[in-house]
Write an enzyme that holds these catalytic residues in place. Sequence first.
Site, PDB file in Angstrom:
ATOM      1  N   GLU A 116       0.831  -1.191   0.000  1.00 19.27           N
ATOM      2  CA  GLU A 116       0.000   0.000   0.000  1.00 19.27           C
ATOM      3  C   GLU A 116       0.876   1.256   0.000  1.00 19.27           C
ATOM      4  OE1 GLU A 116      -2.610  -0.442   3.422  1.00 19.27           O
ATOM      5  OE2 GLU A 116      -2.698  -2.606   3.106  1.00 19.27           O
TER       6      GLU A 116
ATOM      7  N   GLU B 251      -9.859   5.571   2.826  1.00 16.29           N
ATOM      8  CA  GLU B 251     -10.183   4.733   3.987  1.00 16.29           C
ATOM      9  C   GLU B 251     -10.157   5.608   5.239  1.00 16.29           C
ATOM     10  OE1 GLU B 251      -8.071   1.182   6.644  1.00 16.29           O
ATOM     11  OE2 GLU B 251      -7.400   1.545   4.592  1.00 16.29           O
TER      12      GLU B 251
END
Length: 424
Positions: free
Chosen positions: A228, A339
């Site tokens: 990520e 997120e």
Amino acid sequence: MAASARACLVALALVAALFLDGAAAAAAEGNVRGRGSLTLRQLLRQRQVRSHLKRLNKAPLATIQSPDGDIIDCVHISNQPALDHPFLKNHAIQMRPAYHPEGLYDESKVASQQNAQRITQMWHQNGRCPENTIPIRRTKEEDVLRASSVRRYGKKGRSTANPMSVDPDMLNESGHQHAIAYVEGDKYYGAKATINVWQPKIEQANEFSLSQLWILGGSFGQDLNSIEAGWQVSPDLYGDNNTRLFTYWTSDAYQATGCYNLLCSGFIQISNQIAMGASIFPISNYGGSQYDINILVWKDPKEGNWWLQFGNDYVLGYWPSFLFSYLADSASMIEWGGEVVNSEPDGSHTTTQMGSGHFPEEGFGKASYFRNIQVVDSTNNLKAPRGVGTFTEQSNCYDVQNGNNGDWGTYFYYGGPGKNSNCP
């Protein structure tokens, strides 16, 4: 209890602190009764923290004080945390990838990325690291003390969006919420995106807001592999509300492996220009100037390592392929998007913002976006993704809308304010 006996118990507890963490250390402390037990607990914690700091903070060849309060240590490249990994003790650092993805430097793409070149890091105002060093944000004692335990410092809970799931109760169980675009059903060897940069408001210190891409392999069970990269605001991790460049990796669904940035052994950095976890600026303004960054992650077809590039000029380093099981071959899903952590109890919702804090329909200059999203195929070519899906757990809180045009290629707007009249 006799003083000698108490001293003996204290000594035993200190030894236990080298091996125990969190609840286990607290249980060991419980064996020592009396007025001194709180002091002992603090002593155990302090010993663990200092031992951990010693492992993380390598001796610098130079130090730069950033205007935002960070201390950036310029550590010799051969002394970086990654090389503490037992499999990397004799590792010959690969100083450049054998191959970049084809199509990366097309003139049309470079022209569309001029905004990204205006992004810099705060610490650059006071200096740069010399050749053969890498910049590392120094970890302070208070950073580690904010974590639930020394063992969990630099790690996050299970947080990857699973758009294949159909159980909304399971989706919200972890407290992590998303607004993403994704592709699946093929073998992927990398992903790229231009990401709009904001500074979302965070309601509680233990919550965060981020925008990133995910390179995923395996199932969404205990075997999930994930790489990520993107930007985040995380008061718990960094102690402030600055927008920071970050990376993360895990090979077991966030359980024991992996970490943010360079907070464990794994990612090998080669760049002396960019510091993982350091503040980036300028930030986009609502209704005003917009700024974005380019993130590219790809698998070197020759060596097999996963490389990270920031902007057009900064190849930052790589994750060795042996860190992973499924990603040792290829990814099976790519995700791009936002997120947040919602820590509110009993079904109520946080006011922590995602992206700009505004919904996608507000459009350019007001909503946050990902543009020119691409994947790397098996021939090492960057290409537009096919069959892009979108996913969000609660569209009244955070939403996503995708599209396609000549300038931005495949893109989407995403984000939201969290709690509002339609998201109680």
